[in-house]
Design a protein around this motif. Sequence first.
Motif, PDB file in Angstrom:
ATOM      1  N   PHE A 109       0.821  -1.086   0.001  1.00  9.72           N
ATOM      2  CA  PHE A 109       0.088  -0.070  -0.050  1.00  9.72           C
ATOM      3  C   PHE A 109       0.695   1.157   0.046  1.00  9.72           C
ATOM      4  CE2 PHE A 109      -2.117   3.125   2.633  1.00  9.72           C
ATOM      5  CZ  PHE A 109      -3.161   3.549   1.685  1.00  9.72           C
ATOM      6  N   ARG A 110       1.802   1.348   0.951  1.00  4.30           N
ATOM      7  CA  ARG A 110       2.790   2.442   0.869  1.00  4.30           C
ATOM      8  C   ARG A 110       3.584   2.539  -0.428  1.00  4.30           C
ATOM      9  NH1 ARG A 110       5.615   4.072   6.126  1.00  4.30           N
ATOM     10  NH2 ARG A 110       6.985   4.605   4.642  1.00  4.30           N
ATOM     11  N   ALA A 111       4.184   1.419  -0.767  1.00  2.00           N
ATOM     12  CA  ALA A 111       4.819   1.429  -2.142  1.00  2.00           C
ATOM     13  C   ALA A 111       4.217   2.087  -3.249  1.00  2.00           C
ATOM     14  CB  ALA A 111       5.496   0.138  -2.514  1.00  2.00           C
TER      15      ALA A 111
ATOM     16  N   ARG B  31      21.433   4.451   1.627  1.00  2.00           N
ATOM     17  CA  ARG B  31      21.667   4.582   0.048  1.00  2.00           C
ATOM     18  C   ARG B  31      21.751   3.451  -0.497  1.00  2.00           C
ATOM     19  NH1 ARG B  31      24.322   8.803  -1.886  1.00  2.00           N
ATOM     20  NH2 ARG B  31      25.230   7.494  -3.612  1.00  2.00           N
ATOM     21  N   LEU B  32      21.991   2.170  -0.012  1.00  2.00           N
ATOM     22  CA  LEU B  32      21.860   0.964  -0.606  1.00  2.00           C
ATOM     23  C   LEU B  32      20.519   0.765  -0.489  1.00  2.00           C
ATOM     24  CD1 LEU B  32      23.070  -1.509  -1.767  1.00  2.00           C
ATOM     25  CD2 LEU B  32      23.178  -2.470   0.530  1.00  2.00           C
ATOM     26  N   ALA B  33      19.695   0.960   0.487  1.00  2.00           N
ATOM     27  CA  ALA B  33      18.272   0.440   0.611  1.00  2.00           C
ATOM     28  C   ALA B  33      17.541   1.149  -0.358  1.00  2.00           C
ATOM     29  CB  ALA B  33      17.732   0.740   1.897  1.00  2.00           C
ATOM     30  N   LEU B  42       9.868   2.973   1.414  1.00  2.00           N
ATOM     31  CA  LEU B  42      10.448   1.718   1.511  1.00  2.00           C
ATOM     32  C   LEU B  42      11.952   1.727   1.872  1.00  2.00           C
ATOM     33  CD1 LEU B  42       9.200  -0.471  -1.849  1.00  2.00           C
ATOM     34  CD2 LEU B  42       8.649  -0.463   0.482  1.00  2.00           C
ATOM     35  N   ALA B  43      12.656   2.425   1.422  1.00  2.00           N
ATOM     36  CA  ALA B  43      13.970   2.686   1.859  1.00  2.00           C
ATOM     37  C   ALA B  43      14.183   2.999   3.285  1.00  2.00           C
ATOM     38  CB  ALA B  43      14.690   3.682   1.081  1.00  2.00           C
ATOM     39  N   VAL B  86       6.905  -6.860  -2.012  1.00  2.00           N
ATOM     40  CA  VAL B  86       5.981  -5.939  -2.756  1.00  2.00           C
ATOM     41  C   VAL B  86       5.601  -6.260  -4.228  1.00  2.00           C
ATOM     42  CG1 VAL B  86       6.354  -3.686  -3.865  1.00  2.00           C
ATOM     43  CG2 VAL B  86       7.160  -3.836  -1.482  1.00  2.00           C
ATOM     44  N   LYS B  87       6.768  -7.084  -4.507  1.00  2.00           N
ATOM     45  CA  LYS B  87       6.518  -7.856  -5.942  1.00  2.00           C
ATOM     46  C   LYS B  87       5.403  -8.720  -6.185  1.00  2.00           C
ATOM     47  CE  LYS B  87       9.336 -10.007  -9.441  1.00  2.00           C
ATOM     48  NZ  LYS B  87      10.800 -10.598  -9.953  1.00  2.00           N
ATOM     49  N   ARG B  88       5.217  -9.536  -5.039  1.00  2.00           N
ATOM     50  CA  ARG B  88       4.051 -10.487  -4.715  1.00  2.00           C
ATOM     51  C   ARG B  88       3.064  -9.671  -4.854  1.00  2.00           C
ATOM     52  NH1 ARG B  88       5.422 -13.746  -0.318  1.00  2.00           N
ATOM     53  NH2 ARG B  88       4.149 -12.641   1.078  1.00  2.00           N
ATOM     54  N   PHE B  89       2.686  -8.740  -4.006  1.00  2.00           N
ATOM     55  CA  PHE B  89       1.393  -7.669  -4.130  1.00  2.00           C
ATOM     56  C   PHE B  89       1.321  -7.279  -5.476  1.00  2.00           C
ATOM     57  CE2 PHE B  89      -0.676  -3.907  -3.326  1.00  2.00           C
ATOM     58  CZ  PHE B  89      -1.682  -4.220  -2.384  1.00  2.00           C
TER      59      PHE B  89
END
Lengths: 205, 180
Positions: A109-111, B31-33, B42-43, B86-89
């Motif tokens: 949701f956030r993403a 930075r990496l995240a 997300l980071a 996230v990808k699965r979502f």
Amino acid sequence: MMMDNDEAKFERLLQDAAKTYNVPRPTPREEMWARIKASRVRRPQPWLRWGLAAAAVLLVGIGIGRVTSNQSAGPGTAGATPDTTGSALVYRVAATQYLSRTETFLTGFRADLRAGRVDAFPGQARDLLATSRLLLDSPAADDPRMRALLEDLELVLVQISQMEAGRDRRNADLITQDMDQRNVLPKLRSAIPAGPVPVRTQGAT
Amino acid sequence: MDERDLINRVRAGDGSAERALYDAHVDRVYRLAYRLAGDDALAQDFTQETFIRAFEKLDTFRGDSALSTWLHTITTTVVLNGLRKVKRFHRREADLEAADGVTGGRRESEPDLKVRLREAIDALPQGYRTVFVMHDIEGFTHEEIGVALGVETGTSKAQLSRARAKLRESLADFRGEWIA
């Protein structure tokens, strides 16, 4: 020679362009530190977390076990004993799946807010909300930490479920701010036992 | 204060040492995240989770490698697991959109180098992309990448080489134009 120069030039161009890939903004140190501190204060020690998770699973399991054993006993069957061994697995899967699915949902949701894709969220939030309320009405919510988490999740899911498709970007931003302020995701993650989580992609409960 | 003292103080529950450890490493972790996630929210989530886990597990850090290497191992684990979710979502969402007959419009204008490169990097297999971002963009060594991802140094080198080859291949049609 010309080929080598061209190749080197192309490599340099690629390398320079690659530096523009997902360029981070300045590190939001203080914001993140405040949330880390808050989460660590609220997060129970690992042994307690395992205990809470196990207790929640057990309590949900007992609730479901009572229902299923009553159903299977049927009218006129006296002294039916619940199958505690088999049902324990069912309870563990159910509780862990719920927490895991909710974490996945809220992370997504956030993403997706930035992409403006919020249409699919209300329906999914309603599915999860139904499960949250079942858990809130179950003995699992006797534990104050679990109840607080479930209430937080219920509030967030209610807000998402009431969003109007395609017209609620501002509302969505407020929901995520609220989630951040109350550390919903870190608390949720800390309640999910480590290790592989049984995944189910269809259905809400 | 050297790193060992700092770690001992954190283990003893010294809050200012925790902050010092965080300050010393947060930039590179974030930075990496960010480079891997491509999204600030997300980071931040991944960075927070990395430090929360690190503080919880610091007792298990044996000092075989540098603390930064250990932290980057946690970071890549947290980020890659998070991105999988996230990808699965997204896949579920895409299925729903397909069922509804919703399709995205095609890009009309010709993308420039940066856009094309971004798309090409995004399209790399996860392992290649991770190594490419860590090495060519964030400047990690193959040794550091090997430890962080739990692979041999040679594997990291091979994946980087394949990643670069795939990028060159994806962008070949623009090559002459850019050089000119």
